[in-house]
Design a protein around this motif. Structure first.
Motif: not given
Length: 356
Positions: A99-122
């Motif tokens: 993201n830093d290299r491509l000027c994309i906003p940073q995303i909280d690491e916990d948010l990234f992982v929790e989103a994955i967990k939530a979808l995988v759980k479903i």
């Protein structure tokens, strides 16, 4: 859970694919995750919705200026029913470097992982359990602001989709054939070689097509300046067993900092096997082959985990490695990593994260 996401269940769930005939990346689960970013507001409105098409303006930045990135990891179901992710926080960290290299906003690491967990759980019932299969997870971010002009976008979508997959290569652990690419260039110093973005892969397609036409599954890239230092395979990091040492290219900005690569190096060091991250020329590889010191070659990556190489072609030199068979180091690395990923081996490295 630190983050909460709204959930809209798919009213028309699909039939699960046959695990015996699974290919890579052709089937997708019932749901996907979407979250928006607006300049001044940040990431917001995380939601799980039925899998389906996206609606984007034809002027969206991603179409015209390729401001996007993606990641890849897998979920496995252990024999005792646990759902395991493999080193997801490393994917989150690499996301932010890209993201830093491509000027994309940073995303909280916990948010990234929790989103994955939530979808995988479903969609946990989509995880195949046949040997060599997994649930592939593809998080990605696209710039979707509508405008024509070269600047960073002010609006983005963070999306995650899931795909039950079989082996990346149809032959699984059957050694592949690689062609050394010395005409086209994948990356150079100061470029985007270490970023995980689609443009890197689009630019590599021509070389890959030509290699396929010659009978090779993949290509081994050389550096973009001198065309002599070995770098990485088209979809993964490359390792060479020369004598009693395992050698791989250093992370100097032109190759992807692979998570499986990092895991391979850690396991080799733990087992007391010499491993070196250093620049190595293709001529050194050829000479080692002629001297009988080139014992094994393999590639590492999320998709294939470990992919042994049985043949390497450079100009007129056709190198048959380890009689075209998987070598003992590659086999042990696959067994160890896959064993940890699936819970068959104890995770004494602290790499797996359980989805609860």
């Amino acid at each position: 859970m630190k983050y909460e996401f709204s959930i809209t269940k798919n009213p028309n769930p699909k039939k699960k694919p046959d695990p015996d005939t699974l290919r890579f990346g052709t089937e997708f689960t019932d749901h996907m995750f979407i979250m928006d970013y607006q300049e001044g507001e940040g990431w917001h409105d995380g939601r799980i919705v039925p899998y389906g098409p996206l609606s984007l303006d034809p002027a969206a930045v991603v179409f015209h200026y390729a401001q996007e990135m993606f990641e890849g990891l897998k979920a496995y179901k252990s024999e005792d029913g646990r759902v395991l992710l493999f080193r997801p926080y490393m994917n989150a960290q690499r996301t932010n470097r890209t993201n830093d290299r491509l000027c994309i906003p940073q995303i909280d690491e916990d948010l990234f992982v929790e989103a994955i967990k939530a979808l995988v759980k479903i969609d946990a019932d989509w995880i195949p359990q046949k040997e060599g299969t997994a649930l592939y997870i593809r998080p990605f971010i696209i710039a979707d602001e509508a405008f024509l002009g070269v600047r960073r976008s002010n609006h983005y979508k963070f999306i995650i989709i899931l795909s039950p997959v079989g082996p990346y290569y149809v032959g699984g652990l059957t050694p592949t054939k690689l062609y050394v690419e010395d005409k086209y260039v994948r990356a150079t110093d100061g470029g985007t070689g270490e970023a995980k973005c689609g443009g890197n892969y689009a630019a590599s397609l021509k070389a890959q097509e030509e290699a396929h036409a010659k009978g090779y599954e993949q290509i081994l890239w050389l550096d973009g300046v001198h065309r002599k230092y070995v770098e990485e395979v088209g979809t993964s990091n490359a390792f060479f067993v020369i004598g009693d040492e395992v050698v791989t290219a250093p992370l100097d900005g032109t190759i992807l900092p692979g998570i499986t690569r990092n895991s391979v190096i850690a396991i080799l060091k733990k087992k007391g096997i010499k491993v070196a991250e250093r620049k190595t020329t293709i001529d050194e590889i050829v000479q080692a082959y002629k001297d009988g010191k080139f014992k094994e070659m393999f590639a590492s990556g999320t998709a294939a985990v470990i992919s042994p190489v049985g043949e390497l072609r450079y100009k007129d030199e056709d190198m048959i490695i380890n009689n075209g068979e998987i070598g003992p180091i590659a086999q042990e690395l696959y067994d160890t990593i896959y064993g940890i990923q699936t819970g068959k081996l104890p995770d004494d490295m602290g790499w797996t994260v359980e989805v609860k």
